[in-house]
Design an enzyme around this catalytic site. Structure first.
Site, mmCIF file in Angstrom:
data_model
loop_
_atom_site.group_PDB
_atom_site.id
_atom_site.type_symbol
_atom_site.label_atom_id
_atom_site.label_comp_id
_atom_site.label_asym_id
_atom_site.label_seq_id
_atom_site.Cartn_x
_atom_site.Cartn_y
_atom_site.Cartn_z
ATOM 1 N N LYS A 25 0.826 -1.213 0.000
ATOM 2 C CA LYS A 25 0.000 0.000 0.000
ATOM 3 C C LYS A 25 0.856 1.258 0.000
ATOM 4 O O LYS A 25 0.620 2.185 -0.765
ATOM 5 C CB LYS A 25 -0.933 0.040 1.228
ATOM 6 C CG LYS A 25 -1.910 -1.106 1.326
ATOM 7 C CD LYS A 25 -2.876 -0.929 2.487
ATOM 8 C CE LYS A 25 -2.225 -0.913 3.866
ATOM 9 N NZ LYS A 25 -1.586 -2.186 4.253
ATOM 10 N N ARG A 47 -9.642 1.125 8.724
ATOM 11 C CA ARG A 47 -9.285 -0.251 9.062
ATOM 12 C C ARG A 47 -10.381 -0.941 9.853
ATOM 13 O O ARG A 47 -10.218 -2.116 10.193
ATOM 14 C CB ARG A 47 -8.000 -0.248 9.905
ATOM 15 C CG ARG A 47 -6.728 -0.531 9.091
ATOM 16 C CD ARG A 47 -5.592 -0.318 10.039
ATOM 17 N NE ARG A 47 -4.389 -1.023 9.807
ATOM 18 C CZ ARG A 47 -3.264 -0.478 9.333
ATOM 19 N NH1 ARG A 47 -3.257 0.761 8.895
ATOM 20 N NH2 ARG A 47 -2.162 -1.167 9.271
ATOM 21 N N ARG A 83 11.966 -5.401 4.788
ATOM 22 C CA ARG A 83 11.800 -4.040 4.247
ATOM 23 C C ARG A 83 12.430 -2.958 5.127
ATOM 24 O O ARG A 83 12.551 -3.105 6.333
ATOM 25 C CB ARG A 83 10.331 -3.743 3.948
ATOM 26 C CG ARG A 83 9.458 -3.562 5.160
ATOM 27 C CD ARG A 83 8.015 -3.372 4.732
ATOM 28 N NE ARG A 83 7.168 -3.081 5.872
ATOM 29 C CZ ARG A 83 5.861 -2.876 5.807
ATOM 30 N NH1 ARG A 83 5.241 -2.922 4.650
ATOM 31 N NH2 ARG A 83 5.178 -2.618 6.906
ATOM 32 N N ARG A 132 11.192 -0.455 10.652
ATOM 33 C CA ARG A 132 10.143 -0.238 11.634
ATOM 34 C C ARG A 132 10.231 -1.234 12.775
ATOM 35 O O ARG A 132 10.505 -2.413 12.565
ATOM 36 C CB ARG A 132 8.777 -0.371 10.963
ATOM 37 C CG ARG A 132 8.368 0.888 10.257
ATOM 38 C CD ARG A 132 7.136 0.712 9.423
ATOM 39 N NE ARG A 132 6.041 0.019 10.097
ATOM 40 C CZ ARG A 132 4.833 -0.105 9.568
ATOM 41 N NH1 ARG A 132 4.584 0.419 8.378
ATOM 42 N NH2 ARG A 132 3.889 -0.751 10.207
ATOM 43 N N ARG A 144 -0.636 -8.416 13.290
ATOM 44 C CA ARG A 144 -1.160 -7.414 12.346
ATOM 45 C C ARG A 144 -2.000 -8.083 11.256
ATOM 46 O O ARG A 144 -3.018 -7.544 10.828
ATOM 47 C CB ARG A 144 -0.001 -6.605 11.744
ATOM 48 C CG ARG A 144 0.595 -5.629 12.774
ATOM 49 C CD ARG A 144 2.001 -5.189 12.432
ATOM 50 N NE ARG A 144 2.091 -4.442 11.208
ATOM 51 C CZ ARG A 144 3.232 -4.267 10.528
ATOM 52 N NH1 ARG A 144 4.365 -4.785 10.969
ATOM 53 N NH2 ARG A 144 3.234 -3.563 9.436
HETATM 54 P P1 AMP Z 1 0.825 0.786 9.068
HETATM 55 O O1 AMP Z 1 1.979 1.728 8.932
HETATM 56 O O2 AMP Z 1 -0.361 1.183 8.225
HETATM 57 O O3 AMP Z 1 1.212 -0.649 8.881
HETATM 58 O O4 AMP Z 1 0.325 0.913 10.590
HETATM 59 C C1 AMP Z 1 1.171 0.590 11.672
HETATM 60 C C2 AMP Z 1 0.347 0.425 12.937
HETATM 61 O O5 AMP Z 1 -0.319 1.662 13.234
HETATM 62 C C3 AMP Z 1 -0.764 -0.604 12.844
HETATM 63 O O6 AMP Z 1 -0.308 -1.919 13.112
HETATM 64 C C4 AMP Z 1 -1.732 -0.094 13.920
HETATM 65 O O7 AMP Z 1 -1.250 -0.394 15.226
HETATM 66 C C5 AMP Z 1 -1.625 1.423 13.744
HETATM 67 N N1 AMP Z 1 -2.595 1.946 12.751
HETATM 68 C C6 AMP Z 1 -2.323 2.533 11.558
HETATM 69 N N2 AMP Z 1 -3.443 2.912 10.935
HETATM 70 C C7 AMP Z 1 -4.471 2.545 11.752
HETATM 71 C C8 AMP Z 1 -5.879 2.639 11.656
HETATM 72 N N3 AMP Z 1 -6.481 3.175 10.590
HETATM 73 N N4 AMP Z 1 -6.606 2.165 12.698
HETATM 74 C C9 AMP Z 1 -6.023 1.621 13.787
HETATM 75 N N5 AMP Z 1 -4.702 1.490 13.934
HETATM 76 C C10 AMP Z 1 -3.916 1.943 12.923
#
Ligand code: AMP
Length: 228
Positions: free
Chosen positions: A23, A98, A137, A171, A182
């Protein structure tokens, strides 16, 4: 007024898909090609954690465990970001919504401005491949360009292709254990949104197991058609 919602000039696109589906990579490419603003709630939350804001302090442990941060926190962060002037160019939402609650809140937020989403694009991938993709990554610490130990290394070793920086970062939540949590959160809480957007006739699906450029071409065609 006939009560229908008119689509304004500023497009709103959603990228759906599990962690590792690409994404972020695709959103960055669409940002460059179409001049849209990439809006990643993950990035916004990591910034909040780094700055030690109240929301960041509440989100930190949840993110480290690979679970979802509460709708209230995420929606508030997204609403603030969407109100910034650059978002008038149009946005590509990466990692939001989400949950069903977030999807409904987004619809309501857009409706306030007479807007609705142009398309929700689901990046379909095999779960089994995601752990490998995620664990290799890393990104450029200066410009955020994404790389991977096996699939995409910089042309000159240790030097970012885009900005020449020699600083890279990984990360904290990109480890096998957290990735499993996740993926579970994705299947339980986010995957149902595929039906939600199908019911709105906004859903587009892409097989995202191929090459980055090949997927980008398919995405580009969808975005072009959806924002005409
Ligand atoms: P990402 O960078 O999109 O993989 O997000 C990393 C982490 O941030 C996720 O595993 C969640 O803990 C939190 N997170 C990001 N976006 C959301 C969302 N829309 N709703 C809830 N938690 C989020």
């Amino acid at each position: 007024m006939d009560g229908t919602t008119t689509q304004t000039a500023a497009p709103v696109l959603i990228l759906l898909g599990p962690p590792g589906a690409g994404k972020g990579t695709q959103a960055r490419m669409l940002e460059e090609t179409f001049g849209l603003v990439q809006l990643s709630t993950g990035d916004l939350l990591r910034d909040a954690v780094a700055q030690g804001t109240e929301a960041g302090q509440q989100a930190k442990a949840v993110m480290e465990a690979g679970q979802l941060v509460s709708d209230d926190i995420v929606i508030a962060i997204l609403r603030d970001r969407l109100a910034q002037p650059d978002c008038a160019r149009g946005v590509i939402l990466d990692g939001f919504p989400r949950t069903a609650g977030q999807a409904e809140a987004l619809d309501a937020l857009l409706a306030e401005n007479g807007q609705k989403i142009n398309a929700a694009i689901s990046l379909d991938v095999d779960d089994a491949a995601m752990v490998t993709r995620i664990s290799g990554r890393y990104t450029c610490a200066a410009c955020g360009e994404g790389y991977h130990d096996s699939f995409k290394t910089p042309a000159a070793e240790g030097r970012c292709d885009k900005c020449d920086s020699t600083e890279f970062k990984r990360r904290a939540d990109d480890n096998a254990e957290t990735v499993a949590a996740r993926l579970d959160a994705y299947h339980e809480q986010t995957a149902p949104l595929i039906d939600y957007y199908a019911a709105q006739a906004a859903l587009m699906r892409i097989n995202a197991m191929g090459q980055i450029d090949e997927i980008a071409n398919k995405m580009g065609a969808i975005v072009k058609a959806a924002t005409r």
